[in-house]
Design a protein around this motif. Sequence first.
Motif, PDB file in Angstrom:
ATOM      1  N   GLY A 102       0.802  -1.215   0.000  1.00  0.00           N
ATOM      2  CA  GLY A 102       0.000   0.000   0.000  1.00  0.00           C
ATOM      3  C   GLY A 102       0.833   1.261   0.000  1.00  0.00           C
ATOM      4  O   GLY A 102       0.433   2.283  -0.569  1.00  0.00           O
ATOM      5  N   PHE A 103       1.995   1.215   0.642  1.00  0.00           N
ATOM      6  CA  PHE A 103       2.868   2.389   0.696  1.00  0.00           C
ATOM      7  C   PHE A 103       3.362   2.807  -0.689  1.00  0.00           C
ATOM      8  O   PHE A 103       3.708   3.975  -0.899  1.00  0.00           O
ATOM      9  N   ALA A 109      -0.918   9.780  -4.131  1.00  0.00           N
ATOM     10  CA  ALA A 109      -1.921  10.456  -3.322  1.00  0.00           C
ATOM     11  C   ALA A 109      -1.392  11.724  -2.658  1.00  0.00           C
ATOM     12  O   ALA A 109      -2.156  12.643  -2.376  1.00  0.00           O
ATOM     13  N   LEU A 110      -0.092  11.771  -2.405  1.00  0.00           N
ATOM     14  CA  LEU A 110       0.491  12.900  -1.697  1.00  0.00           C
ATOM     15  C   LEU A 110       0.629  14.099  -2.620  1.00  0.00           C
ATOM     16  O   LEU A 110       1.182  13.983  -3.715  1.00  0.00           O
ATOM     17  N   PRO A 111       0.117  15.273  -2.237  1.00  0.00           N
ATOM     18  CA  PRO A 111       0.322  16.479  -3.069  1.00  0.00           C
ATOM     19  C   PRO A 111       1.803  16.730  -3.301  1.00  0.00           C
ATOM     20  O   PRO A 111       2.615  16.617  -2.378  1.00  0.00           O
ATOM     21  N   VAL A 160       6.931  -0.520 -10.478  1.00  0.00           N
ATOM     22  CA  VAL A 160       6.406  -1.590  -9.625  1.00  0.00           C
ATOM     23  C   VAL A 160       5.048  -2.053 -10.129  1.00  0.00           C
ATOM     24  O   VAL A 160       4.787  -3.256 -10.262  1.00  0.00           O
ATOM     25  N   ARG A 161       4.171  -1.113 -10.429  1.00  0.00           N
ATOM     26  CA  ARG A 161       2.808  -1.460 -10.824  1.00  0.00           C
ATOM     27  C   ARG A 161       2.717  -2.034 -12.230  1.00  0.00           C
ATOM     28  O   ARG A 161       1.745  -2.717 -12.550  1.00  0.00           O
ATOM     29  N   THR A 162       3.698  -1.789 -13.074  1.00  0.00           N
ATOM     30  CA  THR A 162       3.681  -2.405 -14.405  1.00  0.00           C
ATOM     31  C   THR A 162       4.325  -3.785 -14.407  1.00  0.00           C
ATOM     32  O   THR A 162       3.956  -4.642 -15.220  1.00  0.00           O
ATOM     33  N   VAL A 163       5.258  -4.019 -13.493  1.00  0.00           N
ATOM     34  CA  VAL A 163       5.948  -5.313 -13.448  1.00  0.00           C
ATOM     35  C   VAL A 163       5.158  -6.341 -12.639  1.00  0.00           C
ATOM     36  O   VAL A 163       5.168  -7.540 -12.963  1.00  0.00           O
ATOM     37  N   GLN A 164       4.458  -5.904 -11.610  1.00  0.00           N
ATOM     38  CA  GLN A 164       3.742  -6.823 -10.727  1.00  0.00           C
ATOM     39  C   GLN A 164       2.780  -7.757 -11.462  1.00  0.00           C
ATOM     40  O   GLN A 164       2.795  -8.966 -11.228  1.00  0.00           O
ATOM     41  N   PRO A 165       1.908  -7.250 -12.354  1.00  0.00           N
ATOM     42  CA  PRO A 165       0.990  -8.172 -13.047  1.00  0.00           C
ATOM     43  C   PRO A 165       1.695  -9.234 -13.874  1.00  0.00           C
ATOM     44  O   PRO A 165       1.223 -10.367 -13.979  1.00  0.00           O
TER      45      PRO A 165
END
Length: 284
Positions: A102-103, A109-111, A160-165
């Motif tokens: 989640g981190f 999300a952080l401005p 990270v989000r493109t490699v994970q799947p």
Amino acid sequence: MNFTTRAFKEKRVLPGFGITMGLTLLYITFLVLIPVSMVFINSSQIGCEKFWEIVSNERVVASLKISFSTSLLAATVNTIFGLILAWVLERYTFPGKKIMDGFIDLPFALPTAVAGIALTTLYAQNGYIGKLFAPYGIKISYTPLGITLALIFISFPFVVRTVQPVLQNMEIEVEEAATSLGATRRQIFFKVILPELLPALITGFALAFARALGEYGSVVFISGNMPLRTEITPLLIRTKLEQYDYAGGTAIAAIMLILSFAMLFFINLFQWWAGNKHSTVRGE
């Protein structure tokens, strides 16, 4: 029309090619093509000679070098460590795994302004980390190093989000078969795993690079905004617009768009080549 074709058409959820293609082109035109074309239309009104005079200015060239070099370095670092992080999250089970996962999305999300202030405070010479390097003459905030760290922070989730799947869909049995055939860990990684991950890695690199190149909020605080030293191109464009120099701002934006498109084009071309080569090796 035979029964198979009729049954296939009846099972389609979305309407036919004509409607969906028309909606796609309309969507892209209004959201991407028209806004981007306005940059070139506005910059073309000043003439080629004036345009070249603006974009070849020493301050503009220096800002382009800083923006592109730090963005490329940040994307490269994120590609390496993003792969490692994705591997750990997908191949191992440990306490706090869901929390760590989640981190990863926090930079989304952080401005960006909040991130910039936090990083500047942290890496300043009297900050918690900056003061550890200060005795050795290493300055982080208000240097290209600080800019790179800020860009790494805001763009690292992409890889990270493109490699994970891809890792989720990889069959571990293939690696086990390679091990049973006598392949070493190095051979398994470079001959079996990496070819599968390469298209996703290139996509993540391109996304991270594009995100870092256009970043403003988090960089404007940690860079110090010193012309010819730490001034990034987005900040220079804003400075021109605040001075009502719309011609100068759009000219700089146009050359930045051209260079960005050229780099992303070659990245996508390499991705296409890598994907075709991998498909040929697999016999597909």
